[in-house]
Design an enzyme around this catalytic site. Structure first.
Site, PDB file in Angstrom:
ATOM      1  N   GLY A  77     -19.476  -9.032  -9.844  1.00  0.00           N
ATOM      2  CA  GLY A  77     -18.255  -8.489 -10.511  1.00  0.00           C
ATOM      3  C   GLY A  77     -18.840  -7.438 -11.280  1.00  0.00           C
ATOM      4  CG  ASP A 132     -11.631 -11.760 -17.933  1.00  0.00           C
ATOM      5  OD1 ASP A 132     -10.411 -11.148 -17.886  1.00  0.00           O
ATOM      6  OD2 ASP A 132     -12.523 -11.564 -17.188  1.00  0.00           O
TER       7      ASP A 132
END
Length: 316
Positions: free
Chosen positions: A34, A162
Site C-alpha cells: 500500500g 479508512d
C-alpha cells in the site's frame, strides 16, 4: 545484487526470516503493498502456520508514532470483527542518507485471510454479471458495523477513517473482519483554528481513500468539530458498493469530475432498475447525510439493520 533485486520483486530466496517475540517467521512471498507498507506471506518456523507480515518503513519520528498508535489500538481492541495482532516488533534503524531517511522498521504479524476482501468479492460479482443477495449484504454490513462499534465504544472513541471494501477481509465462514488500522485515530476533534483545519484536511488527503471519504474531511472548517460519524459515511459507501458494485461517486471520479465537490454536494443516485428493497436504498441515504450532525451513530445503524438480517448471521 541479484538477491536484492529478487527481494524487491517479492521473491524471498534463501529463506529470509525474522524473529519476533521469540518466534521465527520464514518469508514466503510478497502479498501486496500500500502507500505506507508492504505485506508478505510468512510461516511460523515451529508450527508452520501461515500469517501475513505487515512491514512499515518509518521515515520520520512522526511516522513511527503513527505506527505505534496502530499497534496500541490493535492491542486495545478485542473483537471478532476487528483484526487481531499476533505479535510485533519495532526495529530502530537510524539510517540517514541524501537519498532516504529511515528511522525504524515496524513489523506486525497478522492472521492470513485466504478468502480475500470485499473488493475481491465485488470484482467476482462484476466478472460474473451478478449481484449479491440482499440478505448476504445485510449480514456482511452487520458484522462490519459491530467491528466499527468496538472502535467507537472505546474510551476515548476511535474512528477508523479508512473504511472501504479493500479493508474488510472475510474469514472462511464469510465473517467480515475490519483491518488496516493505520489511519485510525481519536474520533472526536475540536478544530479551533485554520491551521488545525488545514492539518486535518491534509492528513485525510493522505490517509483516507477519496471514494469513501466523508465530505467534512474534504473541506475541514475552522471552529468546527469532527467525530466518529465520519465512519458512518464510509459505511454507507460500503453498503452502496456491495449492492451496486461500485462506490457512490465512482462515475464522477472516472469522468474526471471533482470528487470533493460531488461528495460535498451529496447528489447521489441509485440505478433505476435496482432489485433491492427500499430499506437498503433508504439506509444508504440515511447514513450518507452530508451534514455530519444529521448522521446516525453506530448503535443506531446496528439497531436499524439488525432486523433485516435473517436468523443465521454466520451464513454468508
Amino acid at each position: 545484487m541479484l538477491l536484492s533485486v529478487l527481494r524487491k520483486m517479492g521473491c524471498f530466496c534463501g529463506k529470509e526470516s525474522i524473529n519476533i517475540d521469540d518466534r521465527r517467521f520464514v518469508m514466503k512471498h510478497r502479498l501486496g503493498e500500500g502507500g505506507f507498507s508492504y505485506v508478505d506471506l510468512v510461516e511460523d518456523a515451529r508450527t508452520h502456520k501461515a500469517y501475513a507480515l505487515k512491514r512499515i518503513i518509518c521515515h520520520s519520528k512522526e511516522e513511527e508514532e503513527v505506527a505505534q498508535q496502530e499497534i496500541a489500538i490493535m492491542r486495545d481492541i478485542h473483537h471478532p470483527n476487528v483484526i487481531p495482532l499476533e505479535c510485533y516488533i519495532i526495529q530502530k534503524v537510524g539510517q540517514y542518507t541524501k537519498a532516504v531517511d529511515i528511522v525504524s522498521k515496524v513489523y506486525l504479524v497478522l492472521p492470513l485471510y485466504r478468502k480475500g476482501n470485499l473488493l475481491n468479492m465485488i470484482d467476482i460479482c462484476k466478472a460474473r454479471g451478478e449481484n449479491m443477495e440482499e440478505n448476504k449484504i445485510w449480514t456482511l454490513m452487520l458484522g462490519i458495523c459491530q467491528g466499527v462499534k468496538a472502535l467507537h465504544d472505546h474510551d476515548p472513541p476511535f474512528a477508523h477513517r479508512d473504511i472501504k471494501p479493500d479493508n474488510v477481509m472475510t474469514e472462511q465462514n464469510g465473517k467480515p473482519v475490519l483491518m488496516d488500522l493505520g489511519s485510525a485515530a481519536r474520533a472526536r476533534i475540536e478544530i479551533r483554528s485554520n491551521k488545525e483545519a488545514v492539518a486535518l484536511q491534509d492528513l485525510a488527503a493522505e490517509r483516507c481513500s477519496m471514494l469513501y471519504r466523508a465530505p467534512e474531511l474534504f473541506n475541514v472548517e475552522s471552529n468546527s468539530s469532527i467525530d466518529e460519524r465520519t465512519d458512518i459515511w464510509s459505511l454507507g459507501c460500503v453498503l452502496y458498493a456491495l449492492a451496486f458494485l461500485e462506490a457512490p461517486y465512482q462515475n464522477a471520479y472516472q469522468r474526471g469530475d471533482s470528487l470533493a465537490l460531488a461528495t460535498m454536494a451529496g447528489k447521489m443516485s441509485f440505478p433505476s432498475d435496482t432489485r433491492y428493497s427500499k430499506n437498503l436504498t433508504d439506509t444508504i441515504a440515511w447514513m450518507m447525510k452530508t451534514n455530519i450532525q444529521e448522521r446516525p451513530f453506530i448503535d443506531q445503524v446496528i439497531e436499524r439493520i439488525s432486523p433485516y438480517v435473517q436468523r443465521d448471521i454466520n451464513r454468508v
